[in-house]
Design an enzyme around this catalytic site. Structure first.
Site, PDB file in Angstrom:
ATOM      1  N   LYS A 190      10.836 -30.283  26.160  1.00  0.00           N
ATOM      2  CA  LYS A 190       9.640 -30.139  25.802  1.00  0.00           C
ATOM      3  C   LYS A 190       8.541 -30.218  27.441  1.00  0.00           C
ATOM      4  O   LYS A 190       8.159 -31.840  26.609  1.00  0.00           O
ATOM      5  CB  LYS A 190       9.368 -30.189  24.468  1.00  0.00           C
ATOM      6  CG  LYS A 190       8.070 -29.497  23.637  1.00  0.00           C
ATOM      7  CD  LYS A 190       8.496 -28.502  23.703  1.00  0.00           C
ATOM      8  CE  LYS A 190       6.898 -27.707  23.187  1.00  0.00           C
ATOM      9  NZ  LYS A 190       7.146 -26.141  22.941  1.00  0.00           N
ATOM     10  N   SER A 389       7.157 -20.723  21.623  1.00  0.00           N
ATOM     11  CA  SER A 389       7.005 -22.220  20.797  1.00  0.00           C
ATOM     12  C   SER A 389       6.034 -22.167  20.089  1.00  0.00           C
ATOM     13  O   SER A 389       6.772 -20.996  19.008  1.00  0.00           O
ATOM     14  CB  SER A 389       5.927 -23.184  21.826  1.00  0.00           C
ATOM     15  OG  SER A 389       5.758 -24.660  21.514  1.00  0.00           O
TER      16      SER A 389
END
Length: 591
Positions: A190, A389
């Site tokens: 991430k 996402s």
């Protein structure tokens, strides 16, 4: 004095009448524009569909009434209209071929792949495609390479250089303003938080960017290789040589183009293909006109709805003159999906998503509405350039997920970025804070006074951890995989469409066409019409709700700041984005 008031009154009345007349002309112009855009197109025999492959391609076409009235209309090409026009051109006997005008093109490679695939399907009808350009950007060449004949201006250029990703980092820039960032995140890959806290890529991010960038380039080279009969190693050699500065004559030897011609000479080649004399005119049809060609559609079984969701996911549309970007507003899309659920004429919904993600809470609200819609009718997701996402979050509740090989998806992870403005406010601006409180955490959240302490960051990290656990559970339910197995392929990692299929994050490779076909199959309908949602903004709303013409200040700022525009806007909007995000890195900057 009496004459003075008479003159003033006459002047005011004159100005009022002038304004009324101008308003009347404006209304007549708009009505005429709307009438012209809705007029059914009657095609002439031996016609050619003309496609302008330059500028920006949005998911859905829109009409810029403000630009029309000001004489500064913005070209809002829509992928939906381009695909519809190509499909109608294939099935219409009056259309003999397609002429592509190529140029600098702003679109992701999944969008380009969608158009290219539609053109390849058009060629199956036995009709021809001719491409011409003064300059081909790499994206427009990728699409144009499917043509039967590729022509270039004798002084023109073809950009062929490969792909690079150059993400930016604002840590040092923010420090100049006295701003620092504190981060809570979940996911080894991430990497969106690195934009704020680092000055270069982490090893994990470099690995994932390298994998999907090379996979994307391999897909592009494979397609061009098959169309132009040039080996992939040779195409890579050409990319290493940077073809933008190659001589036009050498591009013929390399088989990248077929012939050097001026624009008027290309018309002669098209006339030969049409079998008409040199002094005859070519019957050209544009995208909008082609879309207005009426086809007989048997819709006895009902409607398949395509709902377009494009942009960053937010809870509410951002305001301000500089906020003109497209957004997926959760409140709006939830309301619209509920309307589609309750419409009995609609038998299935294709949710077209082109989004890097955004607000985690907003993503969850949309996920919920998708699952509610699914209880009543089939939902098929069609992924565009990005569905990552938060974009994947809102996808995972669907019955079926379709993505292009060039789509970037996954990035299952949550993060929070919290600006520490105390250096700016207390040191640079000289503001001082004092404090009286009743409980230990009564003053929690004042980012202007001080950074979060260790205990506060632990609470925030716990909140983010819970958000990640919820995300994993949502995906686990939708994909019918264990949370443990989802976690292994999650961790915020971005996947190319071809790889996402292998790990079962998606069900099928394809575009909108394949998604609609799957939706019809799941709904068990054969004779159906296709309708697009949400409906286009009414001209009254566009004019009266937008006092400042769209993009005027934003465009000027882009021109003035150049490459510094994105970092500047990130600093400027520091408090306008929700803290907890499910999204890709701020700007992959693939070129």
């Amino acid at each position: 004095m009496k004459d003075f008031f008479k003159n003033v009154l006459a002047t005011v009345l004159g100005m009022f009448l002038f304004s009324a007349i101008c308003f009347g002309f404006m209304m007549m112009s708009i009505i005429g524009m709307i009438a012209a855009s809705d007029t059914e197109t009657k095609l002439k025999d031996n016609s050619v569909l003309t496609i302008n492959l330059s500028g920006v391609i949005n998911e859905k076409a829109s009409t810029d009434y403000l630009g029309f009235l000001s004489g500064d209309a913005v070209e809002n090409s829509g992928l939906n209209d381009i695909l519809m026009a190509i499909k109608k051109a294939k099935n219409n006997d009056e259309i003999k071929g397609i002429y592509i005008e190529a140029g600098p093109l702003g679109a992701g490679f999944s969008t380009l792949q969608e158009i290219r695939n539609a053109l390849a399907d058009f060629k199956k009808s036995g009709k021809w495609i001719v491409a011409y350009g003064d300059t081909y950007s790499q994206g427009s060449y990728y699409v144009a390479s499917v043509a039967n004949h590729i022509y270039l201006n004798p002084e023109g250029q073809v950009d062929w250089h490969g792909l690079a990703s150059q993400p930016y980092y604002i840590k040092d820039l923010a420090a100049k303003f006295g701003v620092k960032y504190q981060v809570a995140k979940v996911g080894t890959f991430k990497s969106a938080t690195e934009t704020y806290t680092e000055t270069k890529m982490s090893d994990a991010n470099r690995l994932q960017v390298s994998l999907y960038l090379n996979g994307l380039w391999a897909n592009v080279c494979k397609a061009v290789s098959e169309s132009r009969k040039i080996s992939i190693p040779t195409l890579n050699t050409y990319a290493d040589e940077y073809q933008l500065f190659a001589t036009p004559q050498s591009l013929i030897k390399k088989r990248l183009i077929d012939k050097l011609l001026y624009a008027d000479q290309v018309k002669g080649e098209v006339k030969k293909l049409l079998g008409i004399d040199a002094d005859e005119s070519i019957n050209q049809v544009g995208i909008s006109a082609m879309c207005n060609v009426v086809e007989d559609v048997n819709s006895d079984d009902g409607i398949i709805a395509i709902y377009y969701a494009e942009g960053e996911i937010v809870q509410m549309a951002p305001g301000g003159m500089l906020n003109n970007s497209t957004n997926i507003v959760s409140k709006n899309i939830c309301r619209n999906l509920e309307d589609l659920k309750n419409d009995d004429d609609i038998k299935a919904v294709v949710l077209r998503i082109n989004s890097p993600g955004g607000d985690a809470y907003a993503s969850d609200q949309i996920w919920h509405q998708v699952t509610e819609l699914r209880k009543k009718k089939p939902v098929v997701v069609s992924m565009g350039d990005y569905a990552a996402s938060g974009g994947y979050y809102m996808s995972c509740g669907a019955n079926w997920i379709v993505a292009q090989p060039n789509t970037l998806t996954g990035s299952i992870g949550i993060f929070g970025v919290f600006p520490d403005l105390s250096g700016l406010v207390t040191e640079k601006l000289g503001v001082k804070f004092d404090e009286v409180k009743t409980n230990a955490n009564s003053a929690f959240g004042n980012i202007a006074a001080r950074p979060f302490n260790a205990a506060e960051m632990a609470m925030l990290q716990g909140y983010v951890n819970r958000g990640y656990a919820t995300f994993l559970n949502r995906v686990s339910q939708g994909r019918k995989m264990s949370v443990e197995n989802i976690d292994k392929i999650a961790q915020g990692r971005v996947w190319l469409g071809t790889d996402a299929l292998k790990i079962k994050l998606i069900d099928q490779l394809g575009g909108i066409k394949e998604a609609v076909e799957k939706a019809a199959q799941l709904a068990k309908v054969k004779n159906y019409a296709v309708e697009e949602y949400p409906t286009t903004e009414k001209w009254q709303d566009q004019i009266f709700n937008n006092i400042v013409p769209r993009g005027t200040l934003d465009d000027q700022l882009r021109l003035a700041l150049g490459a510094a525009y994105e970092p500047f806007m990130l600093i400027r909007n520091i408090n306008q984005r929700e803290a907890i995000q499910a999204r890709l890195p701020m700007d992959l900057n693939i070129r």
